[in-house]
Write a protein that holds these residues in place. Structure first.
Motif, mmCIF file in Angstrom:
data_model
loop_
_atom_site.group_PDB
_atom_site.id
_atom_site.type_symbol
_atom_site.label_atom_id
_atom_site.label_comp_id
_atom_site.label_asym_id
_atom_site.label_seq_id
_atom_site.Cartn_x
_atom_site.Cartn_y
_atom_site.Cartn_z
ATOM 1 N N ASP A 16 -156.217 -83.375 35.153
ATOM 2 C CA ASP A 16 -156.751 -84.530 35.856
ATOM 3 C C ASP A 16 -155.661 -85.499 36.271
ATOM 4 O O ASP A 16 -155.910 -86.444 37.001
ATOM 5 N N GLY A 17 -154.420 -85.254 35.805
ATOM 6 C CA GLY A 17 -153.317 -86.099 36.212
ATOM 7 C C GLY A 17 -152.529 -85.529 37.368
ATOM 8 O O GLY A 17 -151.455 -86.017 37.702
ATOM 9 N N SER A 18 -153.036 -84.475 38.003
ATOM 10 C CA SER A 18 -152.316 -83.847 39.104
ATOM 11 C C SER A 18 -152.049 -84.830 40.222
ATOM 12 O O SER A 18 -152.889 -85.631 40.591
ATOM 13 N N THR A 19 -150.833 -84.749 40.772
ATOM 14 C CA THR A 19 -150.478 -85.626 41.887
ATOM 15 C C THR A 19 -150.419 -84.869 43.195
ATOM 16 O O THR A 19 -150.035 -85.414 44.215
ATOM 17 N N THR A 20 -150.796 -83.588 43.186
ATOM 18 C CA THR A 20 -150.663 -82.787 44.394
ATOM 19 C C THR A 20 -151.884 -82.853 45.281
ATOM 20 O O THR A 20 -151.896 -82.285 46.352
ATOM 21 N N SER A 21 -152.943 -83.515 44.872
ATOM 22 C CA SER A 21 -154.140 -83.578 45.693
ATOM 23 C C SER A 21 -154.769 -84.951 45.578
ATOM 24 O O SER A 21 -154.530 -85.694 44.642
ATOM 25 N N ALA A 22 -155.603 -85.265 46.574
ATOM 26 C CA ALA A 22 -156.237 -86.574 46.592
ATOM 27 C C ALA A 22 -157.217 -86.729 45.441
ATOM 28 O O ALA A 22 -157.437 -87.817 44.937
ATOM 29 N N ILE A 23 -157.862 -85.647 45.015
ATOM 30 C CA ILE A 23 -158.768 -85.648 43.872
ATOM 31 C C ILE A 23 -158.177 -84.687 42.851
ATOM 32 O O ILE A 23 -157.747 -83.596 43.211
ATOM 33 N N PRO A 24 -158.097 -85.059 41.556
ATOM 34 C CA PRO A 24 -157.591 -84.110 40.559
ATOM 35 C C PRO A 24 -158.291 -82.767 40.696
ATOM 36 O O PRO A 24 -159.496 -82.697 40.931
ATOM 37 N N THR A 25 -157.534 -81.679 40.537
ATOM 38 C CA THR A 25 -158.037 -80.376 40.950
ATOM 39 C C THR A 25 -159.246 -79.892 40.164
ATOM 40 O O THR A 25 -160.147 -79.278 40.735
ATOM 41 N N THR A 26 -159.283 -80.123 38.849
ATOM 42 C CA THR A 26 -160.456 -79.683 38.091
ATOM 43 C C THR A 26 -161.711 -80.343 38.629
ATOM 44 O O THR A 26 -162.729 -79.686 38.879
ATOM 45 N N ARG A 27 -161.658 -81.638 38.840
ATOM 46 C CA ARG A 27 -162.829 -82.342 39.367
ATOM 47 C C ARG A 27 -163.111 -81.940 40.809
ATOM 48 O O ARG A 27 -164.264 -81.925 41.243
ATOM 49 N N ALA A 28 -162.066 -81.604 41.563
ATOM 50 C CA ALA A 28 -162.279 -81.172 42.945
ATOM 51 C C ALA A 28 -163.063 -79.864 42.993
ATOM 52 O O ALA A 28 -163.969 -79.694 43.816
ATOM 53 N N ILE A 29 -162.739 -78.925 42.100
ATOM 54 C CA ILE A 29 -163.460 -77.651 42.076
ATOM 55 C C ILE A 29 -164.887 -77.860 41.577
ATOM 56 O O ILE A 29 -165.838 -77.253 42.088
ATOM 57 N N GLN A 30 -165.064 -78.727 40.586
ATOM 58 C CA GLN A 30 -166.415 -79.038 40.127
ATOM 59 C C GLN A 30 -167.230 -79.709 41.236
ATOM 60 O O GLN A 30 -168.424 -79.439 41.402
ATOM 61 N N HIS A 31 -166.578 -80.576 42.003
ATOM 62 C CA HIS A 31 -167.240 -81.236 43.136
ATOM 63 C C HIS A 31 -167.689 -80.201 44.162
ATOM 64 O O HIS A 31 -168.820 -80.251 44.669
ATOM 65 N N ALA B 221 -170.044 -79.540 32.642
ATOM 66 C CA ALA B 221 -169.924 -80.925 32.183
ATOM 67 C C ALA B 221 -169.077 -80.968 30.913
ATOM 68 O O ALA B 221 -169.041 -79.998 30.148
ATOM 69 N N PRO B 222 -168.366 -82.066 30.663
ATOM 70 C CA PRO B 222 -167.548 -82.155 29.444
ATOM 71 C C PRO B 222 -168.384 -81.924 28.194
ATOM 72 O O PRO B 222 -169.512 -82.405 28.087
ATOM 73 N N ARG B 223 -167.818 -81.181 27.286
ATOM 74 C CA ARG B 223 -168.534 -80.894 26.044
ATOM 75 C C ARG B 223 -168.893 -82.180 25.308
ATOM 76 O O ARG B 223 -169.933 -82.273 24.651
ATOM 77 N N THR B 224 -168.043 -83.178 25.431
ATOM 78 C CA THR B 224 -168.283 -84.447 24.743
ATOM 79 C C THR B 224 -169.500 -85.181 25.286
ATOM 80 O O THR B 224 -170.019 -86.095 24.640
ATOM 81 N N ALA B 225 -169.965 -84.782 26.488
ATOM 82 C CA ALA B 225 -171.146 -85.426 27.065
ATOM 83 C C ALA B 225 -172.438 -84.858 26.492
ATOM 84 O O ALA B 225 -173.518 -85.402 26.737
ATOM 85 N N GLY B 226 -172.339 -83.757 25.733
ATOM 86 C CA GLY B 226 -173.525 -83.127 25.179
ATOM 87 C C GLY B 226 -173.972 -83.772 23.879
ATOM 88 O O GLY B 226 -173.239 -84.535 23.242
ATOM 89 N N VAL B 227 -175.187 -83.445 23.493
ATOM 90 C CA VAL B 227 -175.772 -83.944 22.244
ATOM 91 C C VAL B 227 -175.856 -82.780 21.263
ATOM 92 O O VAL B 227 -176.499 -81.763 21.566
ATOM 93 N N PRO B 228 -175.210 -82.871 20.100
ATOM 94 C CA PRO B 228 -175.260 -81.771 19.127
ATOM 95 C C PRO B 228 -176.695 -81.472 18.698
ATOM 96 O O PRO B 228 -177.560 -82.359 18.683
ATOM 97 N N LEU B 229 -176.936 -80.217 18.338
ATOM 98 C CA LEU B 229 -178.254 -79.828 17.859
ATOM 99 C C LEU B 229 -178.410 -80.229 16.393
ATOM 100 O O LEU B 229 -177.489 -80.049 15.585
ATOM 101 N N ASP B 230 -179.560 -80.756 16.060
ATOM 102 C CA ASP B 230 -179.856 -81.149 14.682
ATOM 103 C C ASP B 230 -180.515 -79.964 13.993
ATOM 104 O O ASP B 230 -181.744 -79.869 13.899
#
Length: 394
Positions: A3-18, A263-272
């Motif tokens: 996400d810190g890439s400077t080679t594109s206007a949008i960081p590449t991981t997010r660009a592919i997800q977009h 989606a980021p794993r951290t955005a999920g809710v663990p199963l109880d």
């Protein structure tokens, strides 16, 4: 590919997800309604958004489409580049290093092959070739293209999903291929026939694998269950691929369900819960997606018009004539196999299309079938279809 890439206007991981989000939500929705089988070549697929789940399954590769389009976008200029940048997060001269970075980082995934090649009948600018050091450039040779596709995909896809004609001046082809074993394979004795309800509500028993998964590898996100299965890594330390299974609420379509898988794993809710078990059908999917007709819904119009500007790629005026992807996915007890071939074909800009004469022959009344020997006209089999044709066994 950080996400810190400077080679594109949008960081590449997010660009592919977009791109994945746009393609599934808007591009696929612009495709032909329904799905039609294509003998021997998989299914051409698309749907128009509705309140029901699409009746046809599909497999596609957002990363493969991004790599192919971004490589072509590296030669785009002006308004053509601006449209592609809005979709891909990069274009013009900044795109080439982004493509190289993404391809190299993806290739560190264990058992994943990544490659891009260009076949051309027109000159390709030296600056463009040098900006893409990992891309091989060759004279146009349709037989060589098919042979390379077959080899690069390990035989999962046997030829280019596009017929190269005299009007095809350049073809840029990207291949992603994965053949990996599960880190912990499913045990065969746990596979049994269990009911599966398809999108139309039909229930059939299908071979279903079973296993326990760590509680930490299952969570909920956006109303969907997400389970992550890991593939074995490489002996040299390359990390294995991860496969996320996403089960949405009943009636939810892919445009709602699939984004939970990246989606980021951290955005999920663990199963109880104390234990997680899964039942997963063995599956095989093959799809051919004609992306060309979806491009306007994705905001790309100039690239396919006579006003296209790819002056950073070739001194010849070119436009994008076809973008097609064929993808395959197989999941079984031992592991996962997947491959995607994405081709961006280019034709002369400003050239009037040659008129085509089409003769359609519909075998919609009694007809005959004759099977002949390979070397002569010996009739090996003959048949007469007089009644309503029956479906062949799967």
């Amino acid at each position: 590919m950080t996400d810190g890439s400077t080679t594109s206007a949008i960081p590449t991981t997010r660009a592919i997800q977009h791109l994945a989000q746009r393609w599934i939500q808007d591009g696929m929705a612009a495709g032909a309604a329904g799905a039609a089988g294509t003998a021997g070549r998989g299914r051409e697929w698309g749907w128009r958004r509705a309140r029901t789940v699409p009746a046809a399954g599909f497999v596609c590769s957002p990363a493969g489409l991004w790599l192919a389009l971004a490589a072509v976008a590296a030669g785009a200029r002006g308004g053509t580049a601006a449209e592609l940048r809005a979709l891909l997060g990069t274009a013009d001269r900044e795109a080439a290093p982004a493509v190289t970075e993404v391809a190299r980082e993806l290739a560190t995934t264990g058992a994943l092959g990544v490659a891009t090649r260009v076949w051309s009948r027109v000159p390709v600018l030296r600056a463009y070739r040098e900006a893409l050091p990992d891309v091989r450039f060759d004279p146009m040779d349709p037989a060589a293209v098919d042979a390379w596709v077959r080899e690069a995909t390990g035989g999962l896809i046997d030829r280019l999903p596009l017929e190269i004609t005299d009007d095809t001046l350049l073809a840029l082809v990207n291949v992603l291929a994965l053949k990996a074993r599960w880190e912990k394979p499913f045990e065969g004795w746990r596979t049994q026939d269990l009911p599966f309800t398809d999108a139309a509500g039909t229930v059939r028993e299908v071979p279903t694998m079973g296993k326990d998964v760590p509680v930490a590898d299952a969570w909920t996100a956006g109303g969907a269950y997400v389970v992550e299965l890991r593939c074995a890594g490489e002996p040299d330390g390359g990390p294995g691929a991860r496969v996320r299974l996403v089960l949405g609420e009943p009636g939810a379509g892919p445009e709602r369900v699939l984004p939970a898988g990246w989606a980021p794993r951290t955005a999920g809710v663990p199963l109880d819960t104390d234990r997680v078990t899964i039942g997963l059908p063995r599956l095989a999917l093959r799809t051919r997606v004609p992306v060309t007709g979806q491009l306007p819904a994705l905001g790309v119009r100039l690239a396919t018009s006579d006003d296209a500007d790819f002056s950073g790629l070739s001194p010849e005026p070119l436009l994008v004539s076809d973008v097609i992807q064929e993808a395959v996915l197989k999941i079984a007890e031992e592991g996962v196999e997947a491959a995607a071939v994405t081709v961006v074909a280019m034709a002369p800009a400003g050239a009037a299309p040659r008129p085509q004469r089409v003769q359609h022959i519909a075998f919609d009344r009694p007809f005959g079938v004759v099977g002949l020997a390979g070397a002569d006209d010996v009739p090996l089999f003959t048949a007469w279809q007089a009644d309503i044709p029956a479906e062949p066994d799967a």
